[in-house]
Scaffold this motif. Structure first.
Motif, PDB file in Angstrom:
ATOM      1  N   UNK A   1      76.416  24.561  11.342  1.00  0.00           N
ATOM      2  CA  UNK A   1      76.394  25.154  12.673  1.00  0.00           C
ATOM      3  C   UNK A   1      76.224  24.043  13.713  1.00  0.00           C
ATOM      4  N   UNK A   2      76.967  24.159  14.790  1.00  0.00           N
ATOM      5  CA  UNK A   2      76.882  23.182  15.883  1.00  0.00           C
ATOM      6  C   UNK A   2      75.877  23.645  16.919  1.00  0.00           C
ATOM      7  N   UNK A   3      75.217  22.660  17.556  1.00  0.00           N
ATOM      8  CA  UNK A   3      74.251  22.961  18.595  1.00  0.00           C
ATOM      9  C   UNK A   3      74.618  22.162  19.834  1.00  0.00           C
ATOM     10  N   UNK A   4      74.808  22.838  20.959  1.00  0.00           N
ATOM     11  CA  UNK A   4      75.066  22.146  22.226  1.00  0.00           C
ATOM     12  C   UNK A   4      73.732  21.610  22.724  1.00  0.00           C
ATOM     13  N   UNK A   5      73.640  20.301  22.869  1.00  0.00           N
ATOM     14  CA  UNK A   5      72.380  19.662  23.268  1.00  0.00           C
ATOM     15  C   UNK A   5      72.171  19.619  24.779  1.00  0.00           C
ATOM     16  N   UNK A   6      73.194  20.022  25.525  1.00  0.00           N
ATOM     17  CA  UNK A   6      73.098  20.070  26.980  1.00  0.00           C
ATOM     18  C   UNK A   6      73.616  21.427  27.440  1.00  0.00           C
ATOM     19  N   UNK A   7      73.025  21.981  28.492  1.00  0.00           N
ATOM     20  CA  UNK A   7      73.473  23.298  28.962  1.00  0.00           C
ATOM     21  C   UNK A   7      74.829  23.207  29.661  1.00  0.00           C
ATOM     22  N   UNK A   8      75.561  24.281  29.576  1.00  0.00           N
ATOM     23  CA  UNK A   8      76.812  24.387  30.331  1.00  0.00           C
ATOM     24  C   UNK A   8      76.484  24.579  31.809  1.00  0.00           C
ATOM     25  N   UNK A   9      77.412  24.190  32.680  1.00  0.00           N
ATOM     26  CA  UNK A   9      77.216  24.509  34.101  1.00  0.00           C
ATOM     27  C   UNK A   9      77.169  26.024  34.284  1.00  0.00           C
ATOM     28  N   UNK A  10      76.501  26.440  35.333  1.00  0.00           N
ATOM     29  CA  UNK A  10      76.295  27.870  35.603  1.00  0.00           C
ATOM     30  C   UNK A  10      77.596  28.672  35.504  1.00  0.00           C
ATOM     31  N   UNK A  11      78.688  28.148  36.116  1.00  0.00           N
ATOM     32  CA  UNK A  11      79.941  28.911  36.140  1.00  0.00           C
ATOM     33  C   UNK A  11      80.621  29.012  34.775  1.00  0.00           C
ATOM     34  N   UNK A  12      80.134  28.248  33.787  1.00  0.00           N
ATOM     35  CA  UNK A  12      80.742  28.296  32.445  1.00  0.00           C
ATOM     36  C   UNK A  12      79.807  28.881  31.389  1.00  0.00           C
TER      37      UNK A  12
END
Length: 177
Positions: A1-12
């Motif tokens: 499983x992959x984990x995004x270590x940074x949040x997406x911008x609000x609009x995404x």
């Protein structure tokens, strides 16, 4: 499983992968050359076409849905026929020219008119610092394609060194009658 270590911008935050791919891929075939992207492009010797890929940029033009939204920079491809270039100018941020095809003579100059030039070929670049007067000319016999990148998502309009061009630097943004 992959984990995004940074949040997406609000609009995404809730965008699907397909929505992101559709909005953030730019293809040359979808670009229409803009021969009036800059005020000096109306003058013989400065005619060139911009193909905007990322950001609204200094031209201030909006509405092209093929342009990828910018966050911290702009990116365009310029087409410059032989004998054409641009007027000496400055920016409030750095500007990079990266030659993709052909030869481009770039210059920097001071306020006393002293000028240094360098001829760039394929895969060569110049980074023009903020406030340094600079520009380019295609003095070869073939067209040149090069990448232009500016260090802000929406940079100010070019600060032309020539006073008359500077006074009308935004004129290309209003429709001609």
């Amino acid at each position: 499983m992959s984990v995004a270590r940074h949040p997406r911008p609000k609009e995404l935050e809730n965008a699907s992968l397909q929505e992101i791919m559709d909005r953030y891929v730019g293809r040359f075939r979808d670009k229409t050359p803009d021969w009036a992207a800059f005020e000096d492009a109306r003058i013989e010797g400065y005619k060139r076409a911009q193909h905007r890929f990322i950001g609204a940029g200094g031209s201030g033009k909006h509405g092209d849905t093929s342009v990828i939204p910018a966050r911290g920079f702009t990116l365009s491809i310029m087409f410059v026929p032989p004998g054409q270039g641009n007027a000496a100018h400055t920016h409030e941020v750095e500007e990079v020219f990266f030659v993709l095809q052909g030869f481009l003579t770039v210059f920097i100059e001071d306020e006393q008119g002293n000028r240094l030039t360098s001829r760039l070929g394929q895969w060569e670049t110049i980074s023009c610092p903020p406030g340094v007067i600079h520009g380019y000319v295609n003095d070869s016999l073939e067209p040149v394609y090069f990448q232009v990148m500016l260090g802000r998502a929406k940079p100010e309009t070019m600060g032309y060194a020539d006073a008359s061009l500077y006074e009308r630097r935004d004129a290309h943004l209003t429709p001609s009658s």
